[in-house]
Design a protein around this motif. Structure first.
Motif, PDB file in Angstrom:
ATOM      1  N   LEU A   1       1.134   0.771  -5.834  1.00 57.65           N
ATOM      2  CA  LEU A   1       0.841   1.237  -4.967  1.00 57.65           C
ATOM      3  C   LEU A   1      -0.492   1.163  -4.913  1.00 57.65           C
ATOM      4  O   LEU A   1      -1.755   1.390  -4.102  1.00 57.65           O
ATOM      5  CB  LEU A   1       1.675   2.562  -5.703  1.00 57.65           C
ATOM      6  N   PHE A   2      -1.324   1.119  -6.260  1.00 54.92           N
ATOM      7  CA  PHE A   2      -3.149   0.787  -6.268  1.00 54.92           C
ATOM      8  C   PHE A   2      -3.366   0.050  -5.744  1.00 54.92           C
ATOM      9  O   PHE A   2      -4.195  -1.102  -4.549  1.00 54.92           O
ATOM     10  CB  PHE A   2      -3.419   0.858  -7.794  1.00 54.92           C
ATOM     11  N   GLU A   3      -2.740  -1.640  -5.849  1.00 54.25           N
ATOM     12  CA  GLU A   3      -2.737  -2.976  -4.767  1.00 54.25           C
ATOM     13  C   GLU A   3      -2.813  -2.342  -3.388  1.00 54.25           C
ATOM     14  O   GLU A   3      -3.766  -3.530  -2.112  1.00 54.25           O
ATOM     15  CB  GLU A   3      -2.252  -3.829  -5.480  1.00 54.25           C
ATOM     16  N   GLN A   4      -1.995  -1.365  -2.770  1.00 61.41           N
ATOM     17  CA  GLN A   4      -1.563  -1.152  -1.615  1.00 61.41           C
ATOM     18  C   GLN A   4      -2.609   0.101  -1.011  1.00 61.41           C
ATOM     19  O   GLN A   4      -2.633   1.191  -0.028  1.00 61.41           O
ATOM     20  CB  GLN A   4      -0.080  -0.704  -0.829  1.00 61.41           C
ATOM     21  N   ALA A   5      -3.951   0.222  -1.824  1.00 59.43           N
ATOM     22  CA  ALA A   5      -4.544   1.708  -1.847  1.00 59.43           C
ATOM     23  C   ALA A   5      -4.648   1.683  -0.572  1.00 59.43           C
ATOM     24  O   ALA A   5      -5.413   0.876   0.257  1.00 59.43           O
ATOM     25  CB  ALA A   5      -5.038   2.189  -2.487  1.00 59.43           C
ATOM     26  N   GLY A   6      -5.168   2.922   0.212  1.00 57.01           N
ATOM     27  CA  GLY A   6      -5.363   2.989   1.484  1.00 57.01           C
ATOM     28  C   GLY A   6      -4.934   2.503   2.676  1.00 57.01           C
ATOM     29  O   GLY A   6      -5.143   2.905   3.752  1.00 57.01           O
ATOM     30  N   LYS A   7      -3.134   2.498   2.523  1.00 62.51           N
ATOM     31  CA  LYS A   7      -2.252   2.276   3.706  1.00 62.51           C
ATOM     32  C   LYS A   7      -1.299   3.308   3.442  1.00 62.51           C
ATOM     33  O   LYS A   7      -1.414   4.424   2.481  1.00 62.51           O
ATOM     34  CB  LYS A   7      -1.542   1.247   3.269  1.00 62.51           C
ATOM     35  N   SER A   8      -0.369   3.899   4.613  1.00 64.91           N
ATOM     36  CA  SER A   8      -0.087   4.563   5.038  1.00 64.91           C
ATOM     37  C   SER A   8       1.822   3.965   4.304  1.00 64.91           C
ATOM     38  O   SER A   8       1.363   3.279   4.101  1.00 64.91           O
ATOM     39  CB  SER A   8       0.333   4.877   6.606  1.00 64.91           C
ATOM     40  N   LEU A   9       2.233   5.260   4.148  1.00 66.92           N
ATOM     41  CA  LEU A   9       3.338   5.294   3.366  1.00 66.92           C
ATOM     42  C   LEU A   9       4.273   4.278   4.284  1.00 66.92           C
ATOM     43  O   LEU A   9       4.766   2.963   3.358  1.00 66.92           O
ATOM     44  CB  LEU A   9       4.211   6.564   3.455  1.00 66.92           C
ATOM     45  N   SER A  10       4.376   4.537   5.617  1.00 65.97           N
ATOM     46  CA  SER A  10       5.259   2.538   6.204  1.00 65.97           C
ATOM     47  C   SER A  10       4.341   1.352   5.700  1.00 65.97           C
ATOM     48  O   SER A  10       5.332   0.351   5.299  1.00 65.97           O
ATOM     49  CB  SER A  10       5.308   2.943   7.461  1.00 65.97           C
ATOM     50  N   GLU A  11       3.416   0.820   5.754  1.00 67.84           N
ATOM     51  CA  GLU A  11       2.381   0.246   5.601  1.00 67.84           C
ATOM     52  C   GLU A  11       2.913  -0.348   4.224  1.00 67.84           C
ATOM     53  O   GLU A  11       3.259  -1.508   3.927  1.00 67.84           O
ATOM     54  CB  GLU A  11       1.439   0.398   5.803  1.00 67.84           C
ATOM     55  N   ILE A  12       2.685   0.676   3.214  1.00 66.10           N
ATOM     56  CA  ILE A  12       3.275   0.350   2.149  1.00 66.10           C
ATOM     57  C   ILE A  12       4.655  -0.223   1.896  1.00 66.10           C
ATOM     58  O   ILE A  12       4.274  -1.695   1.249  1.00 66.10           O
ATOM     59  CB  ILE A  12       2.901   1.225   1.303  1.00 66.10           C
ATOM     60  N   LEU A  13       5.361   0.439   1.760  1.00 68.45           N
ATOM     61  CA  LEU A  13       7.109  -0.692   1.895  1.00 68.45           C
ATOM     62  C   LEU A  13       7.173  -1.925   2.678  1.00 68.45           C
ATOM     63  O   LEU A  13       8.129  -1.929   2.358  1.00 68.45           O
ATOM     64  CB  LEU A  13       7.824   0.771   2.768  1.00 68.45           C
ATOM     65  N   THR A  14       5.896  -2.210   4.101  1.00 69.26           N
ATOM     66  CA  THR A  14       6.445  -3.629   4.153  1.00 69.26           C
ATOM     67  C   THR A  14       6.645  -5.164   3.451  1.00 69.26           C
ATOM     68  O   THR A  14       6.682  -6.128   3.323  1.00 69.26           O
ATOM     69  CB  THR A  14       5.755  -3.385   5.294  1.00 69.26           C
ATOM     70  N   SER A  15       5.707  -4.191   2.229  1.00 67.51           N
ATOM     71  CA  SER A  15       5.880  -5.376   0.625  1.00 67.51           C
ATOM     72  C   SER A  15       7.137  -5.495   0.129  1.00 67.51           C
ATOM     73  O   SER A  15       7.192  -6.661  -0.386  1.00 67.51           O
ATOM     74  CB  SER A  15       4.666  -4.691   0.169  1.00 67.51           C
TER      75      SER A  15
END
Length: 772
Positions: A137-151
């Motif tokens: 989650l830290f490495e994906q900081a600044g993104k929305s919930l949906s954008e984070i989940l695409t990983s």
């Protein structure tokens, strides 16, 4: 002189007392133990164990063992860390020689049983999940919930511009995906394709996704799966601890921050979070996306109490505010210009300069959620649970209007919802089951004064349900089955085309069931088969939408003749471990849906007093979806790791004998990461180079859309993270990240604004997170 001597005597006596008190303690205690991987229980060699109060620590040996001697009796904060792991804090009371086993998250979790808690109280489903922990989650900081989940392979995002997106799980989205916000199903205006989840991902310590329909306890909207946001259990530590994180992004000149603090008191544990986002116009490689700024603010609090052995209580409250601009070039004044806008290289109304201003069209959302959970322990193996959730969602959408009325909302909705879930849980050596009843009420009201006919009518949704879930363990086999029966009543007050108010009751009686089997074929090979049948009644927007939905720049029309969807779904997952270096997770599925409800483009461009817009209508069809995803993690060396993911869905509109629209195309992800050890004053350096490829969507009926799907594209991303240690052993993480490094120009098929504009260009980020 006498007074001076007296002061010297008192000082000497005080110092002597302290000295005698110290030497009188038994400072010859030994803290020993080992550090292991939490999931595979493998020893973690050369991990670090640090005691903050002593400002001292040690390094484990080659099999993860450690010994710290000359320890005085007392209470200590201990920080355990290992290369490539997230550091973990422990609070121990030492009164004698102590042997302690510390566990760290060393391997990314591929496949595991999901426990939906929201507070540490179990609610097992026996299902499988992909989990994103704090490090990711830290490495994906600044993104929305949906954008984070695409990983996560198999998860895509349905977008309406750079700020608005919602998750797609195995081809399903919107009313077929349930989001659990700390154990409570999120209730907002999630029916809109442009309505992003009203949740700040920073309120969660981990986010999990289950790709299946068997979490029937949480309703009939789980055909695609569930997204679970959860906090960590608050430790028994009487001191304030927490973290602060700040992020800056070049594309949109985005500033964001988030903070968490927690403490354990005698009567309760408390956790507080807060965050903000401020961003301006995003930019493609060639031009600014005018009026695409956004601003967010959030706050949450958890108070838990376990003062008695029989009762456990928890209160949770969260507030989320969001203000989003909609691309100005997506709202066109006449049909001729709209047809031109579909083919322009640069959208209409594009400004040459960057701006933080959020003008019309725009959306503003306020969301409140309050949860109360109480658990009564009958004995060690059984308990009663009561979850109560109250939510208030206020959504205002502002359009381009004549007569200086831009500040008057064109859509103004207030949703008040209640959720009550009472269930009984019992387990024994080989059997456990959960039986419960639920009641949900949603009262959605159009606030008067917009001067425009409502897009969706006023309605009250009353839903009552009962469910039973059981799980059996037979040697190496786990069997789960569940049944849910649900009655739903809509009371709708809508305005007909003749401006008459029509009030009516609509009733649905639906059910869902599932059967799951999970087993270990060999020690390192696990598999799961899950078969489910779900009836999902149509939502009010699917039945009665009628008007301009400005967030997606289209006119939407409902269909009152729609029937309930009937989904028959099979999911087969495999988790394979090859030696100590390779993990493979594969997920395959087949989903046959009768009366599949979707928003179909009507090949009509309609001119209204508010402009010209494409027309969409809800229809039902027979559909099938077959696909899967695979994820591979291979540790090439102790420092070098390769991660790859592939997902593909073949979807058919059986009624029309064509492809199904809004289905993600083939996606490939490849990441190569290298973790360096200690360098100078830097404790750890991790560099990741990522490559992603999206194919063009060719399995679609070209006559069922306004434009042909865009072509394939690829992106290259790179990031480097530095981990520093403070004098007291706490971490400071610093990350530099570059996305779309080559500044490629492309359009995404699943972005509704692809009709008008390109995707964003290069984005460079700086993330800093400190712990205390």
């Amino acid at each position: 002189m006498l007074s001076i001597n007296i002061r010297k005597f008192i000082s000497f006596t005080f110092v002597a007392f302290l000295y005698l008190n110290v030497i009188s303690q038994d400072c010859h205690l030994i803290l020993s133990g080992k550090v292991i991987d939490q999931h595979h229980e493998e020893n973690l060699e050369y991990a670090t164990v640090y005691i903050q109060e002593l400002n001292a620590g040690t390094v484990c040996d080659s099999i993860g063992r450690f010994t710290i001697d000359k320890v005085c009796p007392g209470k200590y904060h201990i920080i355990v860390s290992h290369l490539g792991c997230e550091s973990k804090n422990y609070y121990l009371t030492i009164t004698e020689n102590t042997y302690q086993i510390f566990q760290l998250e060393h391997h990314e979790e591929l496949m595991d049983e999901i426990e939906i808690t929201g507070d540490g109280s179990q609610s097992r489903t026996g299902l499988n999940k992909n989990t994103l922990k704090k490090e990711i989650l830290f490495e994906q900081a600044g993104k929305s919930l949906s954008e984070i989940l695409t990983s996560i392979p198999g998860i895509s995002s349905l977008k309406s511009g750079p700020n608005l997106s919602k998750p797609i799980i195995q081809g399903m989205y919107g009313n077929r995906v349930t989001i659990l916000n700390h154990g409570i199903p999120q209730e907002g205006q999630q029916w809109g394709n442009d309505h992003a989840p009203e949740i700040d991902p920073n309120t969660a310590d981990k986010i999990s996704v289950y790709k299946g329909a068997s979490a029937i306890r949480f309703g009939l909207q789980t055909i695609g799966g569930i997204v679970v946001l959860e906090p960590e259990e608050i430790q028994e530590d009487p001191h304030w601890h927490g973290s602060y994180q700040s992020t800056f992004q070049t594309n949109g000149l985005n500033f964001s921050g988030a903070a968490t603090i927690r403490k354990s008191f005698d009567l309760a544990k408390i956790r507080l979070t807060g965050g903000f986002v401020k961003s301006g116009d995003k930019k493609t490689p060639d031009y600014f996306l005018t009026n695409t700024g956004n601003s967010d603010a959030s706050f949450s609090i958890i108070v838990s109490n376990h003062a008695s052995g029989k009762w456990k209580r928890l209160f949770y409250y969260s507030y989320y505010y969001n203000k989003n601009g909609i691309l100005r070039g997506s709202h066109i004044g006449n049909v001729t210009d709209l047809e031109e806008a579909f083919n322009r290289s640069i959208p209409f109304y594009t400004e040459d300069n960057f701006s933080y201003k959020i003008d019309v069209p725009r959306q503003e959302v306020n969301h409140h959620l309050a949860k109360y959970n109480t658990k009564y322990f009958i004995n060690e193996s059984s308990n009663f649970n009561l979850d109560v959730g109250i939510q208030v969602n206020q959504r205002s959408e502002f359009d381009i209007r004549r007569g200086n009325r831009n500040d008057k909302p064109a859509l103004d909705l207030n949703l008040f919802s209640q959720y009550y879930d009472l269930y009984y849980f019992k387990q024994s050596d080989h059997v456990e089951y959960t039986a419960g009843i639920q009641y949900r009420n949603a009262n959605n009201t159009n606030i008067p004064g917009t001067g425009i006919l409502p897009l969706i009518p006023d309605y009250i949704n009353n839903t009552g349900a009962g469910y039973l879930i059981s799980k059996y363990k037979l040697k190496k086999i786990q069997i789960e089955n569940g049944l849910r029966v649900e009655f739903r009543n809509y009371f709708v007050a809508r305005i007909s085309n003749n401006r008459e108010v029509i009030k009516e009751h609509i009733n649905y009686l639906n059910w869902a069931t599932n059967f799951g089997l999970k087993t270990s074929i060999f020690k390192d090979i696990k598999t799961l088969v899950d078969i489910s049948y779900t009836n999902r009644p149509p939502e009010v927007n699917e039945l009665f939408s009628n008007g301009l939905h400005q967030g997606v720049s289209g006119i939407e029309e409902g269909n009152s003749n729609l029937n309930a969807e009937r989904s028959f779904k099979i999911v087969n997952e495999w988790d394979i471990k090859i030696g100590h270096s390779t993990n493979i997770n594969a997920s395959l599925f087949y989903n046959r849906i009768s009366n599949y409800i979707y928003l179909q483009p009507q090949k009509e461009l309609r001119l209204t007093i508010r402009g010209a817009f494409p027309v969409f209508k809800y229809i039902g069809t027979e559909a099938s979806l077959t696909g899967g995803d695979i994820k591979l993690i291979h540790n090439i060396t102790d420092h070098l790791q390769a991660t790859s993911g592939l997902s593909y869905i073949y979807a058919r509109n059986i009624t029309q004998n064509s492809g199904l629209i809004r289905i993600p195309p083939l996606n490939l992800q490849l990441n190569l990461s290298y973790t360096f050890g200690r360098f100078w004053k830097i404790h750890e350096i991790k560099t990741v180079v990522g490559f992603s490829y999206d194919a063009g969507q060719t399995n679609v009926d070209l006559s069922e859309d306004f434009l042909n799907p865009p072509g394939e594209y690829y992106l290259i991303n790179i990031s480097t993270k530095f981990r520093l240690k403070t004098k007291n052993g706490n971490d400071i993480d610093i990350q530099f990240r570059a996305e779309n490094l080559l500044n490629n120009t492309y359009r995404q098929y699943l972005n509704r604004l692809r009709y008008f504009a390109d995707e964003t260009g290069s984005n460079f980020s700086l993330n800093i997170k400190s712990y205390f």
